[in-house]
Design a protein around this motif. Structure first.
Motif, PDB file in Angstrom:
ATOM      1  N   VAL A  13       0.862  -1.193   0.000  1.00  0.00           N
ATOM      2  CA  VAL A  13       0.000   0.000   0.000  1.00  0.00           C
ATOM      3  C   VAL A  13       0.894   1.236   0.000  1.00  0.00           C
ATOM      4  O   VAL A  13       1.761   1.384   0.864  1.00  0.00           O
ATOM      5  N   ALA A  14       0.671   2.121  -0.969  1.00  0.00           N
ATOM      6  CA  ALA A  14       1.481   3.327  -1.086  1.00  0.00           C
ATOM      7  C   ALA A  14       0.809   4.498  -0.387  1.00  0.00           C
ATOM      8  O   ALA A  14      -0.406   4.688  -0.480  1.00  0.00           O
ATOM      9  N   CYS A  15       1.616   5.281   0.331  1.00  0.00           N
ATOM     10  CA  CYS A  15       1.181   6.544   0.922  1.00  0.00           C
ATOM     11  C   CYS A  15       2.213   7.591   0.512  1.00  0.00           C
ATOM     12  O   CYS A  15       3.077   7.338  -0.322  1.00  0.00           O
ATOM     13  N   VAL A  16       2.121   8.783   1.073  1.00  0.00           N
ATOM     14  CA  VAL A  16       3.055   9.864   0.764  1.00  0.00           C
ATOM     15  C   VAL A  16       3.715  10.331   2.052  1.00  0.00           C
ATOM     16  O   VAL A  16       3.016  10.556   3.054  1.00  0.00           O
ATOM     17  N   PRO A  17       5.037  10.469   2.071  1.00  0.00           N
ATOM     18  CA  PRO A  17       5.699  10.959   3.290  1.00  0.00           C
ATOM     19  C   PRO A  17       5.294  12.389   3.608  1.00  0.00           C
ATOM     20  O   PRO A  17       5.155  13.233   2.712  1.00  0.00           O
ATOM     21  N   GLY A  18       5.108  12.661   4.894  1.00  0.00           N
ATOM     22  CA  GLY A  18       4.651  13.976   5.327  1.00  0.00           C
ATOM     23  C   GLY A  18       5.605  15.109   5.006  1.00  0.00           C
ATOM     24  O   GLY A  18       5.187  16.272   4.919  1.00  0.00           O
ATOM     25  N   GLY A  19       6.894  14.801   4.831  1.00  0.00           N
ATOM     26  CA  GLY A  19       7.849  15.840   4.477  1.00  0.00           C
ATOM     27  C   GLY A  19       7.530  16.527   3.167  1.00  0.00           C
ATOM     28  O   GLY A  19       8.028  17.631   2.902  1.00  0.00           O
ATOM     29  N   SER A  20       6.691  15.903   2.324  1.00  0.00           N
ATOM     30  CA  SER A  20       6.290  16.506   1.048  1.00  0.00           C
ATOM     31  C   SER A  20       5.465  17.771   1.246  1.00  0.00           C
ATOM     32  O   SER A  20       5.291  18.549   0.309  1.00  0.00           O
ATOM     33  N   PHE A  21       4.955  17.966   2.466  1.00  0.00           N
ATOM     34  CA  PHE A  21       4.020  19.057   2.719  1.00  0.00           C
ATOM     35  C   PHE A  21       4.572  20.096   3.688  1.00  0.00           C
ATOM     36  O   PHE A  21       3.840  20.968   4.155  1.00  0.00           O
ATOM     37  N   TYR A  22       5.871  19.998   3.969  1.00  0.00           N
ATOM     38  CA  TYR A  22       6.529  20.914   4.902  1.00  0.00           C
ATOM     39  C   TYR A  22       7.899  21.309   4.358  1.00  0.00           C
ATOM     40  O   TYR A  22       8.554  20.529   3.676  1.00  0.00           O
ATOM     41  N   GLN A  23       8.337  22.514   4.717  1.00  0.00           N
ATOM     42  CA  GLN A  23       9.704  22.946   4.437  1.00  0.00           C
ATOM     43  C   GLN A  23      10.627  22.722   5.622  1.00  0.00           C
ATOM     44  O   GLN A  23      11.788  22.424   5.462  1.00  0.00           O
ATOM     45  N   GLY A  24      10.071  22.855   6.822  1.00  0.00           N
ATOM     46  CA  GLY A  24      10.913  22.888   8.008  1.00  0.00           C
ATOM     47  C   GLY A  24      11.063  21.586   8.752  1.00  0.00           C
ATOM     48  O   GLY A  24      11.469  21.581   9.909  1.00  0.00           O
TER      49      GLY A  24
END
Length: 385
Positions: A344-355
């Motif tokens: 099952v593929a998800c997206v890492p949360g770092g994709s939505f943050y700069q910091g």
């Protein structure tokens, strides 16, 4: 011969969303990463476009869109958003909400202007800001409530800040901004003379009887707001690329000038299809909310069973899950491990943050048919063992 690439794309990077989709395809997994909704397009919309093709409506349209669609949007805005809009002067049909967003930035801001975006953010917002030579500026909202505080918003505004972007309901968090929070936006925007760009693509996908509030309907915000809306999520037509911008006439005129240069016009027969769709009875939109709420509850229950802690969304069709207790060094490692173990593929949360604020989060999309979603949940439960 090696030709140099443009400086304007030097800071752009391929999205982790695309990366996870490729990895998912390689492994033959279930893709709950990219927002590839697979619900069926309503017959009213589908047949409206087909009939338009058969009637020969296949040539250029006015850059601002065909009149029947702009009239239908004006009626919808009055009925559902509390906005009284001139369909001839204040509505611009574009190539998706991303197209409307790009045209808005190009038309209303100058290179070097600061644009404030709220973390977690939608990656296309950031990359379009960078592509325009604008300066992205960030205000991080803390999970699980992602509350917007007036002091923090004021402190985030810099001398060169000219605009701020709101996404409500938000991707990836599902956050819906309340009347009180939008009143904060109104005060801060007025104090600093900011343009407000409001992305409302998920306006009809809301949960637990929550009411979507368009920022432009709050106080005097409408005078300085560009409302960006679309049809991709409401009618399950993400590949049609149809969206629109709503703004006061002087702003809309400038946006339309750029819209014409970038896209000429939105696809003609598809405009007639969504115009027909906007005539759907209220039950269609009620059923849409109920269907997605059921899917939300399926994925959240499955995440809990898998030992992943869902941040239950208020709207949109994504859910963030907290993985801080699992001991992974970062979110990408967690996402890859989850995909390899469960398919099952998800997206890492770092994709939505700069910091770095997203390294304890991963995001799932639940815009899937029930059979696919339930199979994904069965697989996710294996992750705990």
């Amino acid at each position: 011969m090696n030709f140099p690439i443009a400086n304007r794309i030097a800071d752009l990077r391929p999205s982790d969303i695309r990366l996870m989709t490729k990895e998912c395809e390689r492994l033959g997994g279930i893709n709950l990463g990219q927002g590839l909704g697979d619900l069926q397009t309503p017959p009213l919309v589908r047949d409206g476009a087909i009939n338009a093709i058969l009637e020969g409506r296949n040539t250029y349209t006015p850059s601002e869109g065909v009149t029947p669609l702009r009239l239908a949007i004006a009626e919808k805005l009055k009925r559902d958003n509390g906005l009284d809009v001139d369909p001839e002067k204040e509505i611009i049909i574009s190539s998706g909400t991303t197209g409307a967003f790009a045209a808005t930035l190009t038309a209303l801001l100058n290179p070097g202007d600061g644009v404030l975006i709220l973390e977690p953010y939608y990656g296309y917002h950031l990359n379009t800001i960078l592509l325009q030579g604008l300066e992205p500026q960030f205000l991080t909202l803390s999970p699980p409530e992602f509350t917007l505080a007036e002091a923090a918003l004021n402190a985030a505004v810099r001398p060169n800040t000219r605009a701020m972007v709101l996404c409500t309901p938000a991707n990836p968090s599902g956050k819906m901004f309340s009347d009180a929070e939008l009143a904060i936006v109104e005060r801060v925007a007025e104090q600093h003379n900011l343009l407000v760009i409001s992305d409302e693509i998920y306006e009809y996908i809301t949960y637990d009887d929550r009411r979507h509030v368009s920022p432009a309907s709050v106080g005097r915000l409408g005078e300085r707001t560009v409302s960006i809306m679309g049809f991709s999520k409401t009618f399950s037509i993400t590949g049609w690329r149809l969206g629109y911008a709503v703004a006061k006439a002087s702003l809309a005129n400038a946006i339309n000038l750029v819209n014409d240069l970038l896209y000429v016009c939105a696809p003609a027969p598809l405009q007639y299809g969504v115009a027909a769709g906007l005539q759907a009875p209220p039950e269609y939109f009620q059923n849409l909310r109920a269907e997605y709420q059921r899917k939300r509850d399926i994925i959240c229950e499955g995440l809990n069973d898998a030992g992943l802690t869902p941040l239950v969304p208020q709207g949109a069709y994504y859910v963030l899950a907290n993985i801080s207790h699992l001991g992974f060094p970062d979110a990408k490692t967690a996402a890859i491990s989850l995909l390899e173990q469960t398919g099952v593929a998800c997206v890492p949360g770092g994709s939505f943050y700069q910091g770095g604020g997203g390294e304890n989060l991963i995001r799932f999309c639940f815009a899937k048919d029930d059979a696919t979603l339930r199979e994904a949940v069965v697989r996710l439960r294996k992750f705990r063992s």
